[in-house]
Every structure is written in structure tokens, then in C-alpha cells.
Write a protein that holds these residues in place. Structure first.
Motif, PDB file in Angstrom:
ATOM      1  N   HIS A 135       0.834  -1.195   0.000  1.00 13.37           N
ATOM      2  CA  HIS A 135       0.000   0.000   0.000  1.00 13.37           C
ATOM      3  C   HIS A 135       0.873   1.252   0.000  1.00 13.37           C
ATOM      4  CE1 HIS A 135      -3.065  -2.836   1.289  1.00 13.37           C
ATOM      5  NE2 HIS A 135      -3.957  -1.918   0.975  1.00 13.37           N
ATOM      6  N   TRP A 136       0.279   2.365  -0.476  1.00 14.42           N
ATOM      7  CA  TRP A 136       0.930   3.663  -0.423  1.00 14.42           C
ATOM      8  C   TRP A 136       0.544   4.377   0.859  1.00 14.42           C
ATOM      9  CZ3 TRP A 136       4.873   4.257  -3.344  1.00 14.42           C
ATOM     10  CH2 TRP A 136       4.922   3.675  -4.607  1.00 14.42           C
ATOM     11  N   SER A 137       1.486   5.109   1.419  1.00  7.40           N
ATOM     12  CA  SER A 137       1.302   5.752   2.722  1.00  7.40           C
ATOM     13  C   SER A 137       0.317   6.910   2.702  1.00  7.40           C
ATOM     14  CB  SER A 137       2.651   6.248   3.250  1.00  7.40           C
ATOM     15  OG  SER A 137       3.219   7.191   2.373  1.00  7.40           O
ATOM     16  N   ILE A 138       0.148   7.566   1.590  1.00  9.20           N
ATOM     17  CA  ILE A 138      -0.669   8.789   1.575  1.00  9.20           C
ATOM     18  C   ILE A 138      -2.133   8.526   1.889  1.00  9.20           C
ATOM     19  CG2 ILE A 138      -0.982   8.768  -0.924  1.00  9.20           C
ATOM     20  CD1 ILE A 138      -0.616  12.032   0.077  1.00  9.20           C
ATOM     21  N   ASP A 139      -2.699   7.489   1.335  1.00  7.30           N
ATOM     22  CA  ASP A 139      -4.125   7.239   1.532  1.00  7.30           C
ATOM     23  C   ASP A 139      -4.423   5.756   1.704  1.00  7.30           C
ATOM     24  OD1 ASP A 139      -3.619   6.347  -1.018  1.00  7.30           O
ATOM     25  OD2 ASP A 139      -4.990   7.717  -2.010  1.00  7.30           O
ATOM     26  N   ASN A 140      -3.381   4.996   2.017  1.00  7.61           N
ATOM     27  CA  ASN A 140      -3.503   3.551   2.197  1.00  7.61           C
ATOM     28  C   ASN A 140      -4.004   2.867   0.925  1.00  7.61           C
ATOM     29  OD1 ASN A 140      -3.077   1.268   3.790  1.00  7.61           O
ATOM     30  ND2 ASN A 140      -5.219   1.170   4.377  1.00  7.61           N
TER      31      ASN A 140
END
Length: 150
Positions: free
Chosen positions: A86-91
Motif C-alpha cells: 500500500h501507499w502511505s498517503i491514503d492507504n
């Protein structure tokens, strides 16, 4: 050879380096922190750790890293959330852009849950507690900046 004050600012990394791009603004931070420390720093000072959703965004990061002579590895905003990257900005889940180095992700010793990028744009999973430099982004379009700290 005597250096001017301007040259000293450039050499020491105090003066921001500017990256012109149509994409997000990326900031290469040379201070070393673990993944959570890096994520918190980026949230407090920018928006988040770098997110790569397109080949053009990856090119922007690697071009700036190469321009700065960056030859190390740096955290980007990707982590493993129970066997799903997943990406940290918006899961958000990992999209179609995947630049894993050969044999990665390998979750060596079942402890590699975070991702770092090298100067060529290849991704590696790594232990989240390892200190690394990191790439933040400011989410701006049209013009973006890349800063360098000591």
C-alpha cells in the motif's frame, strides 16, 4: 580556491535545488530516519512520503536523484499491510507501476515490510526500523521542488 557564499550554500545543501516538472514536487531528504520517522517528517513538512503512480512520476524522482548525484537508497511511501503493498498517503493499493529490483520483494527473514528506492528507480523491501534517507512529496502540480537537507 576560495568559494563564494553562494557556492558554499550549494555545497552544504542549505540552498534548495529546484526540479521543474509537470508532476508532484519531490524532496530528497538526506537525514536518515526509520520508515515511521520519515513518514512523520514528510507529513509534518510536506504531505507524505513519495508515492509513484505513473512512469512519469518515477522518471521525475530518478532524474532528480541522478542530477543530485544520489547513489544511495531512500524510503518511499510504500509498505506491506498484511501481504498487500500500500501507499502511505491514503492507504491505497499498489497500482500498475512496479519497479521491483530482481528478486524483490523477498521479505528476507520476514522483517521487510517497507520499501526504499535506489538512484536508478528500482524498489527494494527492507526492515522498517533501518535508518535511510527518504523522499517526500508536496502534491503540487505544474511546478515542483526538490529540497536537500544536511
Amino acid at each position: 580556491m576560495e568559494l563564494s557564499p553562494f557556492q558554499l550554500l550549494i555545497i552544504t545543501g542549505i540552498l534548495p535545488h529546484i526540479l521543474s516538472s509537470r508532476l508532484r514536487g519531490y524532496h530528497l531528504i538526506r537525514d536518515k530516519m526509520n520508515f515511521n520517522g520519515s513518514w512523520n517528517y514528510c507529513k509534518q513538512n510536506f504531505i507524505s512520503l513519495a508515492v509513484v503512480n505513473s512512469p512519469d512520476e518515477l522518471k521525475a524522482i530518478t532524474a532528480e536523484a541522478q542530477r543530485l548525484g544520489f547513489k544511495s537508497e531512500a524510503w518511499i511511501g510504500m509498505y506491506n499491510d498484511v501481504n498487500s503493498w500500500h501507499w502511505s498517503i491514503d492507504n491505497s493499493e499498489l497500482g500498475s507501476v512496479r519497479m521491483w529490483s530482481n528478486g524483490e520483494p523477498n521479505n528476507n527473514n520476514v522483517k521487510e515490510e517497507c520499501v526504499k528506492i535506489d538512484g536508478s528507480g528500482k524498489w527494494y523491501d527492507a526492515p522498517c526500523q533501518d535508518p535511510n534517507q527518504f523522499v517526500c512529496y508536496n502534491g503540487k502540480n505544474l511546478t515542483s521542488y526538490s529540497s536537500l537537507t544536511n
